[in-house]
Design a protein around this motif. Sequence first.
Motif, PDB file in Angstrom:
ATOM      1  N   ASP A 260      83.286  51.116   7.585  1.00  0.00           N
ATOM      2  CA  ASP A 260      82.592  51.550   8.794  1.00  0.00           C
ATOM      3  C   ASP A 260      82.533  50.465   9.860  1.00  0.00           C
ATOM      4  OD1 ASP A 260      80.788  49.892   7.517  1.00  0.00           O
ATOM      5  OD2 ASP A 260      79.118  51.304   7.524  1.00  0.00           O
ATOM      6  N   LYS A 282      89.851  64.486   8.804  1.00  0.00           N
ATOM      7  CA  LYS A 282      88.570  65.191   8.672  1.00  0.00           C
ATOM      8  C   LYS A 282      88.362  65.682   7.240  1.00  0.00           C
ATOM      9  CE  LYS A 282      88.157  66.758  13.461  1.00  0.00           C
ATOM     10  NZ  LYS A 282      88.178  67.947  14.371  1.00  0.00           N
ATOM     11  N   ALA A 285      87.421  62.775   5.062  1.00  0.00           N
ATOM     12  CA  ALA A 285      86.048  62.343   5.319  1.00  0.00           C
ATOM     13  C   ALA A 285      85.045  63.264   4.624  1.00  0.00           C
ATOM     14  CB  ALA A 285      85.793  62.309   6.827  1.00  0.00           C
ATOM     15  N   ARG A 286      85.300  64.566   4.666  1.00  0.00           N
ATOM     16  CA  ARG A 286      84.391  65.509   3.991  1.00  0.00           C
ATOM     17  C   ARG A 286      84.413  65.310   2.478  1.00  0.00           C
ATOM     18  NH1 ARG A 286      86.499  69.242   7.861  1.00  0.00           N
ATOM     19  NH2 ARG A 286      87.993  70.004   6.292  1.00  0.00           N
ATOM     20  N   THR A 288      85.218  62.599   0.721  1.00  0.00           N
ATOM     21  CA  THR A 288      84.804  61.279   0.222  1.00  0.00           C
ATOM     22  C   THR A 288      83.478  60.807   0.788  1.00  0.00           C
ATOM     23  OG1 THR A 288      85.968  60.121   2.014  1.00  0.00           O
ATOM     24  CG2 THR A 288      87.241  60.603   0.013  1.00  0.00           C
ATOM     25  N   ARG A 289      83.011  61.464   1.843  1.00  0.00           N
ATOM     26  CA  ARG A 289      81.820  61.022   2.586  1.00  0.00           C
ATOM     27  C   ARG A 289      82.020  59.637   3.189  1.00  0.00           C
ATOM     28  NH1 ARG A 289      79.860  63.135  -2.211  1.00  0.00           N
ATOM     29  NH2 ARG A 289      78.875  65.174  -2.037  1.00  0.00           N
ATOM     30  N   GLU A 290      83.274  59.279   3.394  1.00  0.00           N
ATOM     31  CA  GLU A 290      83.634  58.046   4.080  1.00  0.00           C
ATOM     32  C   GLU A 290      84.692  58.374   5.123  1.00  0.00           C
ATOM     33  OE1 GLU A 290      84.604  54.660   1.661  1.00  0.00           O
ATOM     34  OE2 GLU A 290      83.368  55.366   0.000  1.00  0.00           O
ATOM     35  N   THR A 291      84.718  57.607   6.209  1.00  0.00           N
ATOM     36  CA  THR A 291      85.692  57.853   7.267  1.00  0.00           C
ATOM     37  C   THR A 291      86.959  57.062   6.990  1.00  0.00           C
ATOM     38  OG1 THR A 291      83.926  58.177   8.879  1.00  0.00           O
ATOM     39  CG2 THR A 291      86.135  57.748   9.746  1.00  0.00           C
ATOM     40  N   ARG A 316      88.402  61.538  -5.936  1.00  0.00           N
ATOM     41  CA  ARG A 316      88.049  62.481  -4.864  1.00  0.00           C
ATOM     42  C   ARG A 316      89.239  62.730  -3.937  1.00  0.00           C
ATOM     43  NH1 ARG A 316      82.105  60.035  -3.113  1.00  0.00           N
ATOM     44  NH2 ARG A 316      80.951  60.820  -4.926  1.00  0.00           N
TER      45      ARG A 316
END
Length: 342
Positions: A260, A282, A285-286, A288-291, A316
């Motif tokens: 981040d 996108k 990101a969904r 892994t909950r990471e960008t 994941r």
Amino acid sequence: MSINTWHAFAKLNLCLSVGAPNPAGADKPADKVGWHPIATWMQCIDLHDDVILRALPAGSPASISIRWADDAPRQTPIDWPIEQDLACRALRALEAHFARPLPVSIEVVKRIPVGSGLGGGSSDAGAVLVGVPRMLSLPISQEDLLRLALTLGSDVGFFADESARAAAPPNAAVISGFGELIERTDPAPAHILLIIPSYPCATAAVYKAFDDVLRERQSQDRAERAFRYLTGKDKDYGPRLSLVEARWSRAVERAKVEGDRLFNDLEVPAYRVEPRLGALSKALARATRETPCLTGSGSCLFFPTTVGKIDKLAERVSKLLEAVAGEDFGVGAKMLRTTLKS
């Protein structure tokens, strides 16, 4: 016959800030008009091409060939003219510098995907620039190496380092200007989960989209200034070197690369040029909950992580890539575990 094999390592742009294109003017170098100044923190990863150099008998013409390694993560047609390949252009630059043909055979065995933002062509060129003079015992200064490198592209100088060795990557660096200001730095440690889409990104198209985004931002800024009756100098649209240095410094001090804290000014333009890449980002990101981070002008995405977290993250990502394998944006995408080279 003398044979040397150089590992041409891939790089990641851990941070990349891009400035407005260099305008024409009496005080501007003619060969840099339209170029974008940058500030970037770059570090190599384990993935590499092999550049095999063979010294030929005096008077022999040079030869160059390119093929994919059997273990390359993404193979695509080698459909460009050999003279346009950066490894060939690097050899021609050396021949012009020494004012004579150089009797060498160059075989490039590729693993780094084309159009990925990983710097494969630039790294191949760097291996040729450093490796050929050493093999033929031709003296060349670091200044001349860098000058030749920068005629080939803004990333090539990073790979044409006087301390380079055949089996080791160049040191991490913070780079600014048009690629000519290279400050070698301490490396930051990280395990990397690399996502390699089946489609490339065209660098020229991404930079053109960057210019479009920049004009939109400038227009919005001017409208806001007019609305607020602001006077004085316009906003500076140069690269943010101090921010890049701060993010590198934090990562080294903490011995940890935090996803981040990384950024890439070419991310939005790359997603405009290749909407499938934006859709894949996108989805990742969904899942892994990471960008995910973008390297260079794309198309490769990556997650920096630690040895304790990489297994869960890889699980994941693997499930996500399996789930979207039938989607246009996910078909053929692959995952590769690697590390930042120290």
